[in-house]
Write a protein that holds these residues in place. Structure first.
Motif, PDB file in Angstrom:
ATOM      1  N   VAL A 103    -104.824  41.555  29.126  1.00 49.98           N
ATOM      2  CA  VAL A 103    -104.539  42.919  29.548  1.00 49.98           C
ATOM      3  C   VAL A 103    -105.102  43.935  28.558  1.00 49.98           C
ATOM      4  CG1 VAL A 103    -102.287  43.028  28.394  1.00 49.98           C
ATOM      5  CG2 VAL A 103    -102.709  44.438  30.407  1.00 49.98           C
ATOM      6  N   TYR A 104    -105.268  43.521  27.296  1.00 53.07           N
ATOM      7  CA  TYR A 104    -105.775  44.434  26.276  1.00 53.07           C
ATOM      8  C   TYR A 104    -107.303  44.503  26.263  1.00 53.07           C
ATOM      9  CZ  TYR A 104    -100.969  44.224  24.680  1.00 53.07           C
ATOM     10  OH  TYR A 104     -99.586  44.300  24.617  1.00 53.07           O
ATOM     11  N   LEU A 105    -107.924  43.928  27.298  1.00 56.98           N
ATOM     12  CA  LEU A 105    -109.355  44.101  27.529  1.00 56.98           C
ATOM     13  C   LEU A 105    -109.621  45.056  28.685  1.00 56.98           C
ATOM     14  CD1 LEU A 105    -110.597  40.407  27.221  1.00 56.98           C
ATOM     15  CD2 LEU A 105    -111.186  42.278  25.676  1.00 56.98           C
ATOM     16  N   LEU A 106    -108.577  45.412  29.409  1.00 57.00           N
ATOM     17  CA  LEU A 106    -108.733  46.197  30.628  1.00 57.00           C
ATOM     18  C   LEU A 106    -108.570  47.687  30.364  1.00 57.00           C
ATOM     19  CD1 LEU A 106    -106.555  43.970  33.008  1.00 57.00           C
ATOM     20  CD2 LEU A 106    -109.021  43.800  32.545  1.00 57.00           C
ATOM     21  N   GLY A 107    -109.134  48.480  31.268  1.00 55.58           N
ATOM     22  CA  GLY A 107    -108.916  49.910  31.202  1.00 55.58           C
ATOM     23  C   GLY A 107    -107.462  50.243  31.480  1.00 55.58           C
ATOM     24  N   PHE A 172    -107.577  59.577  18.442  1.00 49.72           N
ATOM     25  CA  PHE A 172    -108.405  58.686  17.632  1.00 49.72           C
ATOM     26  C   PHE A 172    -108.152  57.234  18.033  1.00 49.72           C
ATOM     27  CE2 PHE A 172    -108.682  62.520  15.268  1.00 49.72           C
ATOM     28  CZ  PHE A 172    -109.709  62.433  14.337  1.00 49.72           C
ATOM     29  N   ALA A 173    -106.875  56.877  18.182  1.00 53.34           N
ATOM     30  CA  ALA A 173    -106.522  55.504  18.548  1.00 53.34           C
ATOM     31  C   ALA A 173    -107.014  55.156  19.948  1.00 53.34           C
ATOM     32  CB  ALA A 173    -105.011  55.299  18.445  1.00 53.34           C
ATOM     33  N   HIS A 174    -106.827  56.064  20.899  1.00 56.32           N
ATOM     34  CA  HIS A 174    -107.262  55.793  22.274  1.00 56.32           C
ATOM     35  C   HIS A 174    -108.768  55.556  22.349  1.00 56.32           C
ATOM     36  CE1 HIS A 174    -103.535  57.800  24.256  1.00 56.32           C
ATOM     37  NE2 HIS A 174    -103.398  56.494  24.198  1.00 56.32           N
ATOM     38  N   LEU A 175    -109.540  56.384  21.667  1.00 59.17           N
ATOM     39  CA  LEU A 175    -110.994  56.228  21.732  1.00 59.17           C
ATOM     40  C   LEU A 175    -111.431  54.922  21.076  1.00 59.17           C
ATOM     41  CD1 LEU A 175    -113.707  57.324  22.566  1.00 59.17           C
ATOM     42  CD2 LEU A 175    -113.750  58.718  20.481  1.00 59.17           C
ATOM     43  N   ALA A 176    -110.864  54.584  19.932  1.00 57.47           N
ATOM     44  CA  ALA A 176    -111.221  53.329  19.263  1.00 57.47           C
ATOM     45  C   ALA A 176    -110.804  52.125  20.096  1.00 57.47           C
ATOM     46  CB  ALA A 176    -110.581  53.272  17.878  1.00 57.47           C
ATOM     47  N   VAL A 177    -109.605  52.169  20.670  1.00 59.95           N
ATOM     48  CA  VAL A 177    -109.137  51.078  21.525  1.00 59.95           C
ATOM     49  C   VAL A 177    -110.090  50.872  22.698  1.00 59.95           C
ATOM     50  CG1 VAL A 177    -107.369  50.498  23.243  1.00 59.95           C
ATOM     51  CG2 VAL A 177    -106.688  51.146  20.936  1.00 59.95           C
ATOM     52  N   THR A 178    -110.508  51.971  23.321  1.00 66.60           N
ATOM     53  CA  THR A 178    -111.392  51.875  24.479  1.00 66.60           C
ATOM     54  C   THR A 178    -112.738  51.274  24.097  1.00 66.60           C
ATOM     55  OG1 THR A 178    -110.334  53.864  25.367  1.00 66.60           O
ATOM     56  CG2 THR A 178    -112.386  53.165  26.404  1.00 66.60           C
ATOM     57  N   PHE A 179    -113.325  51.727  23.000  1.00 63.22           N
ATOM     58  CA  PHE A 179    -114.594  51.163  22.555  1.00 63.22           C
ATOM     59  C   PHE A 179    -114.461  49.662  22.282  1.00 63.22           C
ATOM     60  CE2 PHE A 179    -116.295  55.456  20.867  1.00 63.22           C
ATOM     61  CZ  PHE A 179    -117.060  55.640  22.011  1.00 63.22           C
ATOM     62  N   CYS A 180    -113.370  49.247  21.643  1.00 59.37           N
ATOM     63  CA  CYS A 180    -113.172  47.815  21.367  1.00 59.37           C
ATOM     64  C   CYS A 180    -113.101  47.013  22.665  1.00 59.37           C
ATOM     65  CB  CYS A 180    -111.902  47.602  20.554  1.00 59.37           C
ATOM     66  SG  CYS A 180    -112.008  48.075  18.814  1.00 59.37           S
ATOM     67  N   ARG A 181    -112.341  47.511  23.620  1.00 58.08           N
ATOM     68  CA  ARG A 181    -112.238  46.797  24.896  1.00 58.08           C
ATOM     69  C   ARG A 181    -113.583  46.718  25.599  1.00 58.08           C
ATOM     70  NH1 ARG A 181    -106.640  49.603  27.183  1.00 58.08           N
ATOM     71  NH2 ARG A 181    -105.271  48.810  25.524  1.00 58.08           N
ATOM     72  N   CYS A 182    -114.361  47.805  25.517  1.00 55.97           N
ATOM     73  CA  CYS A 182    -115.690  47.792  26.120  1.00 55.97           C
ATOM     74  C   CYS A 182    -116.578  46.723  25.487  1.00 55.97           C
ATOM     75  CB  CYS A 182    -116.351  49.158  25.959  1.00 55.97           C
ATOM     76  SG  CYS A 182    -115.624  50.482  26.957  1.00 55.97           S
ATOM     77  N   MET A 183    -116.335  46.415  24.219  1.00 58.26           N
ATOM     78  CA  MET A 183    -117.110  45.406  23.501  1.00 58.26           C
ATOM     79  C   MET A 183    -116.467  44.026  23.597  1.00 58.26           C
ATOM     80  SD  MET A 183    -119.479  47.400  22.619  1.00 58.26           S
ATOM     81  CE  MET A 183    -120.479  46.201  21.752  1.00 58.26           C
ATOM     82  N   ASN A 184    -115.506  43.877  24.518  1.00 57.35           N
ATOM     83  CA  ASN A 184    -114.827  42.591  24.772  1.00 57.35           C
ATOM     84  C   ASN A 184    -113.966  42.124  23.603  1.00 57.35           C
ATOM     85  OD1 ASN A 184    -116.082  42.494  27.305  1.00 57.35           O
ATOM     86  ND2 ASN A 184    -117.872  41.454  26.448  1.00 57.35           N
ATOM     87  N   ILE A 185    -113.410  43.084  22.875  1.00 63.80           N
ATOM     88  CA  ILE A 185    -112.476  42.786  21.791  1.00 63.80           C
ATOM     89  C   ILE A 185    -111.094  43.288  22.216  1.00 63.80           C
ATOM     90  CG2 ILE A 185    -111.903  43.179  19.367  1.00 63.80           C
ATOM     91  CD1 ILE A 185    -114.861  43.864  18.906  1.00 63.80           C
ATOM     92  N   PRO A 186    -110.101  42.410  22.374  1.00 61.25           N
ATOM     93  CA  PRO A 186    -108.761  42.871  22.766  1.00 61.25           C
ATOM     94  C   PRO A 186    -108.214  43.872  21.752  1.00 61.25           C
ATOM     95  CG  PRO A 186    -108.926  40.490  22.982  1.00 61.25           C
ATOM     96  CD  PRO A 186    -110.155  40.947  22.247  1.00 61.25           C
ATOM     97  N   ALA A 187    -107.704  44.991  22.251  1.00 65.27           N
ATOM     98  CA  ALA A 187    -107.173  46.036  21.364  1.00 65.27           C
ATOM     99  C   ALA A 187    -105.929  46.641  21.995  1.00 65.27           C
ATOM    100  CB  ALA A 187    -108.225  47.122  21.125  1.00 65.27           C
ATOM    101  N   ARG A 188    -104.905  46.884  21.175  1.00 69.71           N
ATOM    102  CA  ARG A 188    -103.663  47.473  21.670  1.00 69.71           C
ATOM    103  C   ARG A 188    -103.265  48.677  20.817  1.00 69.71           C
ATOM    104  NH1 ARG A 188     -99.695  42.320  20.188  1.00 69.71           N
ATOM    105  NH2 ARG A 188     -99.621  42.629  17.927  1.00 69.71           N
ATOM    106  N   TYR A 189    -102.669  49.621  21.483  1.00 66.68           N
ATOM    107  CA  TYR A 189    -102.234  50.875  20.866  1.00 66.68           C
ATOM    108  C   TYR A 189    -100.888  50.643  20.189  1.00 66.68           C
ATOM    109  CZ  TYR A 189    -100.908  55.895  20.876  1.00 66.68           C
ATOM    110  OH  TYR A 189    -100.513  57.170  20.547  1.00 66.68           O
TER     111      TYR A 189
END
Length: 290
Positions: A103-107, A172-189
Motif C-alpha cells: 500500500v505504501y507504493l500506491l498513490g 516536504f514529507a508528502h513530496l518526498a514520499v510521493t517521489f519514493c513511491r514513484c521510484m518503487n520504494i515503499p514510503a510512509r508518512y
C-alpha cells in the motif's frame, strides 16, 4: 536521555460531536515511557482507544457542546542518538516486499504518484539505488521547497507543493514520499514530537512534526526532507499513507481549535522524580477526598 513531552488543546463544538484523535506517543515506545499522566479532559468525559489499519492507537470520544480541553504530560527514556544512517541499505525487489507494505507504493489523497511519476524518473532515474537514491530525493525536496508557517494549507497535495515550491513540514514529507513511491520504494508518512535537541532552539511555538520512513533492506528507516539531517529525540505518534491517515483530530461535525500547545524538551532525573512525586501527592489527595 529523558525527554518530557505533551500537549494541551481546546476544541469548541456547537453540539455533541464524535471525534477520533491521534495525539499520544505511538505505543511501540510504551516500554520507554517513565512517566505519563492519564489523558485528562475538561469537562471529564469517557473515551476509548483502538488500533487502526496502520497500527496506530486512536482515541475515540464524543465532544460535548461548548469547550473540551484535552491534555497529557509524559517523560520518555530516549537513546539520545541521532537517526541512524545506513549508506549501504539497498532497495527490496518488488516481489519480496511484504504484501501489507505494498500500500505504501500506491498513490493516495495527498501523494499523486500519477502526476509525479515521469518527473521522479527524470530527476532520480540515474541516481544510485537504495539509501543514496532516497537521500537524493530528500536533498531535492529540501532545496526545491521553501519552508514557512505562513505557507500552511491543509489541502495542498504533493504535486501542488512541487508546483508552488513552498510549504510546511507535511508538504516536504508528502513530496518526498510521493517521489519514493514513484521510484518503487515503499514510503510512509509519519508525524510525532520533535524538539530542538542537539540543534539551535527555534523560537516559534512547538507543533507536531512530519517526516517519513522508507522500507530498505527489510526494515523501515527514518528520513526528514524538511530538516534533511539526522535528528535526536523523535517520538512517533502515528504512521499512514499520508496526512489524512494520521490527523491529530478527525471531527464528524464542525469544530474550532481555540487552544493548542505542544512541548518537547530534555530534562534530568531530578525533574522526573519531582513530576512523579507531585503525581503521587495528587492521587493521594484525590483518594482522601473520595
Amino acid at each position: 536521555m529523558l525527554i518530557r513531552y505533551g500537549y494541551e488543546l481546546t476544541l469548541n463544538c456547537q453540539q455533541p460531536t464524535f471525534m477520533l484523535c491521534m495525539l499520544d506517543a505511538h505505543r511501540e515506545r510504551a516500554h520507554h515511557i517513565r512517566y505519563e499522566t492519564p489523558v485528562i479532559t475538561t469537562p471529564q468525559i469517557d473515551s476509548s482507544t483502538y488500533i487502526d489499519l496502520y497500527g496506530n492507537h486512536v482515541r475515540r470520544l464524543i465532544a460535548p457542546a461548548g469547550d473540551l480541553a484535552i491534555c497529557c504530560d509524559a517523560v520518555i527514556d530516549d537513546s539520545g542518538l541521532p537517526d541512524p544512517v545506513v549508506l549501504d541499505a539497498q532497495e527490496v525487489v518488488m516481489e519480496q516486499i511484504p504484501s501489507n507494505y505494498l500500500v505504501y507504493l500506491l498513490g493516495s489523497r495527498y501523494c499523486e504518484t500519477d502526476k509525479l511519476g515521469d518527473i521522479a524518473w527524470q530527476l532520480f532515474g540515474s541516481t544510485p539505488r537504495g539509501w543514496h537514491r532516497v537521500q537524493a530525493i530528500c536533498d531535492f525536496v529540501c532545496d526545491h521547497l521553501t519552508f514557512g508557517y505562513e505557507y500552511a494549507r491543509a489541502t495542498r497535495t504533493a504535486y501542488e507543493a512541487f508546483e508552488e515550491r513552498k510549504g510546511v513540514c507535511r508538504d516536504f514529507a508528502h513530496l518526498a514520499v510521493t517521489f519514493c513511491r514513484c521510484m518503487n520504494i515503499p514510503a510512509r508518512y509519519t508525524n510525532g514530537f520533535l524538539g530542538d535537541i542537539g540543534v539551535p532552539s527555534n523560537p516559534t511555538p512547538m507543533d507536531y512534526n512530519a517526516w517519513f520512513e522508507v522500507y530498505l533492506d527489510g526494515g523501515w528507516f527514518t528520513f526528514d526532507a524538511r530538516h534533511n539531517t539526522p535528528r535526536i529525540g523523535r517520538i512517533p505518534v502515528a504512521r499512514g499513507r499520508d496526512a489524512i491517515d494520521v490527523a491529530m483530530v478527525t471531527s464528524f461535525g464542525p469544530h474550532s481549535l481555540t487552544r493548542f500547545r505542544v512541548w518537547t524538551e530534555e530534562i534530568n532525573e531530578g525533574v522526573l522524580q519531582d513530576l512523579i512525586a507531585a503525581s503521587l501527592e495528587s492521587e493521594a489527595l484525590a483518594f482522601h477526598r473520595n
